[in-house]
Design an enzyme around this catalytic site. Structure first.
Site, PDB file in Angstrom:
ATOM      1  N   ASN A 170      78.795   2.051  59.483  1.00 60.40           N
ATOM      2  CA  ASN A 170      78.747   2.435  58.082  1.00 60.40           C
ATOM      3  C   ASN A 170      80.183   2.670  57.637  1.00 60.40           C
ATOM      4  OD1 ASN A 170      78.415   3.618  55.606  1.00 60.40           O
ATOM      5  ND2 ASN A 170      76.995   5.215  56.298  1.00 60.40           N
ATOM      6  N   LYS A 198      81.550   5.310  60.141  1.00 60.75           N
ATOM      7  CA  LYS A 198      80.583   6.011  60.985  1.00 60.75           C
ATOM      8  C   LYS A 198      79.966   4.979  61.908  1.00 60.75           C
ATOM      9  CE  LYS A 198      79.175   9.388  57.592  1.00 60.75           C
ATOM     10  NZ  LYS A 198      78.313   9.361  56.428  1.00 60.75           N
ATOM     11  N   ARG A 241      75.528  -0.969  57.356  1.00 62.17           N
ATOM     12  CA  ARG A 241      74.979  -0.408  56.124  1.00 62.17           C
ATOM     13  C   ARG A 241      75.814  -0.957  54.976  1.00 62.17           C
ATOM     14  NH1 ARG A 241      76.365   4.622  52.944  1.00 62.17           N
ATOM     15  NH2 ARG A 241      74.586   4.847  51.560  1.00 62.17           N
ATOM     16  N   HIS A 280      69.499   5.042  48.454  1.00 60.31           N
ATOM     17  CA  HIS A 280      68.783   5.689  49.567  1.00 60.31           C
ATOM     18  C   HIS A 280      67.602   4.845  50.055  1.00 60.31           C
ATOM     19  CE1 HIS A 280      70.138   9.770  47.701  1.00 60.31           C
ATOM     20  NE2 HIS A 280      70.992   9.408  48.645  1.00 60.31           N
ATOM     21  N   GLY A 308      73.174  14.312  47.509  1.00 59.52           N
ATOM     22  CA  GLY A 308      72.668  13.357  46.520  1.00 59.52           C
ATOM     23  C   GLY A 308      71.171  13.282  46.720  1.00 59.52           C
ATOM     24  N   ARG A 327      76.134  16.309  40.803  1.00 59.49           N
ATOM     25  CA  ARG A 327      75.830  15.301  39.777  1.00 59.49           C
ATOM     26  C   ARG A 327      74.793  15.831  38.798  1.00 59.49           C
ATOM     27  NH1 ARG A 327      74.607  11.089  44.031  1.00 59.49           N
ATOM     28  NH2 ARG A 327      76.656  10.526  44.847  1.00 59.49           N
ATOM     29  N   GLU A 353      64.281  18.517  54.304  1.00 61.54           N
ATOM     30  CA  GLU A 353      63.831  18.847  55.652  1.00 61.54           C
ATOM     31  C   GLU A 353      63.927  20.341  55.943  1.00 61.54           C
ATOM     32  OE1 GLU A 353      66.231  16.376  58.278  1.00 61.54           O
ATOM     33  OE2 GLU A 353      65.842  14.664  56.969  1.00 61.54           O
ATOM     34  N   GLU A 368      68.498   6.906  58.982  1.00 62.79           N
ATOM     35  CA  GLU A 368      68.866   5.614  58.418  1.00 62.79           C
ATOM     36  C   GLU A 368      69.470   4.694  59.477  1.00 62.79           C
ATOM     37  OE1 GLU A 368      70.609   6.099  54.222  1.00 62.79           O
ATOM     38  OE2 GLU A 368      70.527   8.142  54.994  1.00 62.79           O
TER      39      GLU A 368
END
Lengths: 325, 401
Positions: free
Chosen positions: B7, B14, B91, B180, B212, B241, B334, B385
């Protein structure tokens, strides 16, 4: 959790013994930290570069840091930055009074204020020569000045090919454009590296041939002189000329406001230098501008120039005040 | 089969390295400050050790080269040679309208991805750099692109279009894309696996709540609506945001505050949301603490945060004419029992009944938290992900063989 193990990454590349890259600047030195120096320091730091600037006295070092912080505060007030961004920016900027503290920099930009006729050229030249004694032979040495040419500044240096002119436009946060000029001796390597640096700061590069006043200063000087001339001739008033440039030509600020932001004293020095170079009377400072100088109306920095400004540097609207009275 | 998932961000990489037979992570880590001073590579080994490799990492290619070097190193690695890497999954943030699923990367795919750069100028170029680096360093290894927007490409046109001149859609692709996607897809599929029900016969609402946040409506295995739009600003109230906001207010603010596009973007992306309302923090945990200590703005921001989630759930239940599963995921989804409780408490009429005990007890774990009588099953499903990207990569590269 156990302490992390620290290793040097060089041992772990797939391609061993590769040459160290020379693509990046990671530490920028700034000599002289007035308006321009403060702006350059702040921009470089906000893109993650370490910055060290040299000022002549401890008081001035302190003052420059204070003003950079003030600009960050104003950016926060205007929604342009956050508190944590300010902290990060300030943490990467250091000040010093010793030129020798700039020895580890891979780019040094000279932004010594122009002071009086001819004096600044000698001062700048001396700084260039002194810098060469201190920094690495590959360190790029640049000037932010528009009124002296880089070939003249660098002529006494051993490695003249690493000298270049980088002119940041500082009149607005949105003026994301930088003039870069190669001198007679500047190498392609130096130019490419500086071009990459400017792009990294998310600014557009305008390549300019070596010439006093570059594009920005030379053109602005004529516009301002002509605008003053029209006021003196009674063709239009200051506010209307501003308004016309704003609305008619889509400029963000009119010529008088820009001059106030840049500083009237500075504009006059630009004009005098241009006049000395080209001998053309269109560059000669208009009497209206000279009058402002005599009245010490130097622009936003002192709260008055063509217009008047409050402590935050916001324009005081005289018409509005008159109406509300 | 061993798969490397990358990523690449603007100045970070990452990575996670999976053994697909055992579905375990062999190593993971992060390259930080790529191209900047102080760059380093952090590696978390399977045995729990953390190693920090310090030194100059000038660009993404060199960062990835070090990742490969570290993975194959005797001292800290987990494979003997690069041949053990069967495939690399990337990604990719924005796939525009060109990609509605994960794809095997070919030269043609790369040039299509280049066309999407305008839509995500900050994110797509580093993603492409990662692909380029792998192509140069291990050209034999197949690569797969997994797009954040792809899952939502199944939205019907009436859900993704904005009420602005059609010409702007044709000219610039201005429409809702949603983000997402990989997370919404993973948790919805995972929930059906947990309950042993058919993914393609459910009406699912997934709430990805983190710094986000976005919500998606998934009907018969396809995303039919999602709260983020052309950019990730639209929809829910987030850490910094604004989420949904009247365009008239935007124009008014820009005029009154005399700010340009850049400052306006910072205002709505960085100064708004929980941080903007509370002036305390963008982190929900800090806001919860402040609210407990009686800070009224913190209380207000929590009400706004929860209310907007509830509103979206209600509208998606209407959009799908019902709902079978409601899933919470992401850092907040979560781990914040109070958020889940507040959101679900006033949705009883629609058939959402949360079991307060389970909600508190099973916080942070993969579990069902609705009552036995609840018409809609409510679940917590921690998102993964990277695993989803690894699975897509495995599937696509195996199909090609």
């Amino acid at each position: 959790m156990a302490e992390p193990i620290i290793e040097s990454i060089e041992e772990f590349g797939l391609i061993k013994n590769k040459k160290k890259s020379t693509n990046l600047f990671s530490r920028v030195g700034i000599v002289g930290c007035g308006n321009d120096g403060q702006y350059i320091a702040r921009v470089c730091s906000s893109y993650g570069l370490d910055v060290i600037f040299r000022e002549t006295t401890h008081e001035r070092v302190y003052e420059s840091l204070r003003r950079i912080e003030e600009i960050m505060n104003s950016r926060i007030r205007n929604w342009g930055a956050t508190e944590s961004e300010k902290k990060a920016v300030m943490s990467r900027i250091k000040g010093t009074t010793l030129l020798s503290d700039l020895k580890d920099c891979d780019l040094v930009i000279e932004t010594v204020p122009t002071s009086g006729k001819g004096r600044s050229f000698e001062a700048r030249k001396a700084i260039f020569e002194e810098l060469e004694q201190i920094v690495d032979p590959t360190t790029v040495i640049a000037t932010n000045s528009t009124t002296v040419v880089i070939s003249d500044l660098s002529e006494n240096l051993k490695n003249k090919d690493r000298c270049i002119s980088i002119h940041f436009m500082i009149n607005s946060v949105d003026s994301r454009v930088v003039e870069i000029t190669k001198g007679l001796y500047t190498s392609d390597w130096t130019y490419d590296k500086v071009e990459q640096f400017v792009k990294m700061l998310k600014r557009k590069v305008i390549p300019v041939e070596e010439s006093v006043g570059l594009i920005s200063v030379r053109l602005f000087s004529v516009i301002l002189n002509e605008a003053c001339e029209m006021v003196m001739e009674g063709i239009g008033c200051k506010d209307d000329i501003e308004q016309l440039m704003l609305t008619g030509y889509g400029m963000r600020y009119g010529p008088f406001t820009i001059a106030d932001i840049i500083g009237i004293d500075r504009v006059v020095r630009w004009m005098e230098n241009l006049f000395n170079e080209f001998g053309d009377s269109r560059f000669k400072p208009n009497p209206m501008i000279k009058r402002l100088i005599r009245q010490h109306r130097y622009g936003v920095a002192v709260g008055k120039g063509f217009y008047e400004y409050d402590a935050n540097g916001d324009k005081i609207d005289r018409n509005h005040l008159a109406e509300s009275k | 089969m061993k798969i490397l998932v990358l990523n690449c961000g603007s100045s970070s990489i990452k990575f996670q390295f999976f053994n697909m037979e055992t579905q375990t992570v062999l190593a993971k880590g992060l390259v930080e400050k790529v191209g900047l001073n102080g760059s380093q590579l952090k590696l978390n080994k399977q045995n729990g050790e953390q190693v920090i490799f310090q030194g100059e990492i000038v660009d993404h290619k060199s960062g990835i080269e070090y990742v490969l070097g570290v993975l194959t190193s005797q001292k800290h690695g987990c494979i003997a040679s690069l041949n053990e890497i069967s495939a690399v999954g990337h990604r990719v943030v924005h796939g525009g309208e060109l990609f509605s699923s994960s794809v095997l990367i070919t030269q043609e795919v790369v040039s299509q991805m280049e066309k999407c750069i305008d839509l995500a100028p900050l994110h797509n170029p580093p993603n492409l750099k990662g692909i380029e680096a792998i192509t140069e360093l291990i050209p034999e290894v197949p690569q797969v692109g997994v797009f954040d927007t792809a899952f939502h490409q199944s939205m019907p046109d009436f859900a993704y279009m904005y009420g602005i001149p059609y010409a702007l859609y044709k000219k610039y692709g201005i429409r809702r894309y949603g983000f997402h996607g990989t997370s919404h897809r993973y948790v919805s599929q995972r929930a059906c696996e947990m309950l042993n029900i058919d993914f393609e016969a459910q009406k699912i609402i997934t709430c990805h709540l983190g710094n986000g946040s976005s919500i998606a409506a998934i009907q018969n295995g396809k995303s039919v609506d999602t709260s983020m739009g052309f950019t990730p600003i639209e929809g829910l109230l987030m850490g910094t945001r604004a989420g949904d906001l009247d365009i008239g207010a935007v124009l008014y603010i820009m005029e009154k505050e005399n700010i340009g596009v850049e400052s306006a973007s910072a205002l709505f992306n960085k100064h708004s949301g929980l941080l903007g309302i509370t002036n305390i923090s963008s982190d929900l945990r800090d806001v919860l603490n402040a609210a407990q200590n009686g800070n009224q703005q913190a209380v207000l921001s929590l009400k706004m945060f929860n209310y907007r989630i509830r509103k979206y759930i209600g509208s998606y239940a209407a959009a799908m004419n019902g709902c079978d599963l409601l899933i919470f995921t992401g850092g907040i989804g979560e781990n914040s029992k109070s958020t889940r409780l507040e959101v679900c408490n006033d949705l009883k009429w629609l058939g959402f009944e949360i079991d307060e005990g389970k909600n508190a007890r099973l916080n942070g774990t993969e579990s069902v938290i609705s009552t036995a009588n609840s018409k809609v099953k409510i679940l917590i499903v921690p998102t993964d992900e990277e695993l989803m990207i690894a699975r897509d990569t495995q599937k696509i590269t195996q199909e090609k063989r």
